[in-house]
Design an enzyme around this catalytic site. Structure first.
Site: not given
Ligand code: F6P
Length: 320
Positions: A25, A126-128, A187-188, A212, A214, A253
């Site tokens: 914007v 996206t967080i992915d 993480c292990e 071992k 842990k 998210r």
């Molecule tokens: O694509 C982002 C994401 O958070 C994925 O990691 C997850 O599988 C999916 O969306 C979950 O989707 P929704 O919010 O529709 O349940």
């Protein structure tokens, strides 16, 4: 000449989407371009839900998680008739081009509009972190921080109780978030979709590490691989160690975007307007080796499966 554009966010929301809208914007304003905000993604586009955006309507949003425009998953957009309605609505409003912020599904929608000769640009939100052509998507870094903080908390309690803890992490079919969070969270064990999952092997490795000496362990696992609650019971049965599973879910998210996401979103928003001014349509934006770049959306979708960083896998294997 581009005089009026629209922007929408679609698919799963991600922290930093607001910062991207703000950048679009403000950059548009500085280039005498009007901006319309579409509410609730492609669904709102078809329902004609549009609002005028100006420099003031995007004040105080750079630090806010989610997307103030709203988002939706709208499968019907893959129907050509539905897209025709969307294009008609945009043309009626005098919109010359559309900027979409989202993941692969969002890009697929934009690509179809582009094929129908409607100018589009995609920004990866996206967080992915599973979008081709970019090292980072908007929202990934914030989600990573959130996940690592959660793992730290789980580690505290799993260590106090000498338990095994499984933490299920989002990412759809991409192990990026899990792998990075697991390295940062110490993480292990790491289970990601890119490496074939074998329950027996995992239990064998856990038993070996218990032998071992842990006393506790955290297993980071990407969603959709198995039922983590059931797995906790199976591990408990075989190791005689109390085991708990935590599904982090949508907590991952939300939240205020970290500085990296705000800056990335601002850069990408700015770049998107510059692409439109150069009449480069059907493109998606990325960051590669700290440089903002672009590709054909079509190309990004073809190679949709982003390759996992092999160096990180090697690193993770050397840390235990
Ligand atoms: O694509 C982002 C994401 O958070 C994925 O990691 C997850 O599988 C999916 O969306 C979950 O989707 P929704 O919010 O529709 O349940």
């Amino acid at each position: 000449m581009i005089k009026k554009i629209a922007v929408l966010t679609s698919g799963g929301d991600s922290p930093g989407m607001n910062a991207a809208i703000r950048s679009i914007v403000r950059t548009s304003y500085n280039n005498k371009i009007k901006v319309i905000g579409i509410l609730n993604g492609y669904l709102g586009l078809c329902e004609n839900k549009m609002i005028n955006l100006n420099i003031n309507t995007v004040s105080n949003i750079i630090n806010k998680g989610g997307t103030f425009l709203g988002t939706a998953r709208y499968i019907d957009f893959f129907n050509k008739k539905t897209r025709k309605i969307a294009i008609k609505n945009m043309k009626k409003k005098g919109i010359d081009a559309l900027i979409v912020i989202g993941g692969n599904g969002t890009y697929a929608g934009a690509n179809e509009l582009h094929k129908m000769n409607f100018p589009c640009i995609g920004i990866p939100g996206t967080i992915d972190n599973d979008v081709f052509g970019t090292d980072y998507t908007i929202g990934y870094s914030t989600a990573l921080e959130t996940i690592v903080e959660s793992i730290d908390r789980l580690r505290d309690t799993s260590s106090s109780h000498q338990r095994i803890s499984i933490v299920e992490i989002m990412g759809r079919n991409c192990g990026d978030l899990t792998l990075s969070a697991a390295i940062a969270g110490g993480c292990e064990f790491i289970v990601i979709p890119e490496i074939k999952y074998n329950e027996k092997k995992l239990i064998k490795k856990i038993k070996k590490s218990l032998k071992k000496g842990k006393k506790h362990a955290v297993i980071a696992m990407t969603e959709h691989i198995c039922d983590v609650k059931k797995l906790a019971k199976i591990i408990e049965f075989h190791t005689k160690k109390e085991t708990r599973a935590t599904i982090l879910g949508h907590i991952q998210r939300g939240g205020a975007p970290v500085a990296f996401d705000r800056i990335l979103a601002s850069k990408m928003g700015f770049f998107s307007i510059n692409l439109l001014l150069k009449r480069k349509f059907g493109k998606c934006i990325g960051i590669k080796n700290d440089k903002i770049t672009y590709h054909d959306i079509n190309h990004a979708l073809k190679f949709m499966k982003k390759k996992l960083n092999k160096k990180l896998i090697i690193l993770s294997k050397n840390l235990y």
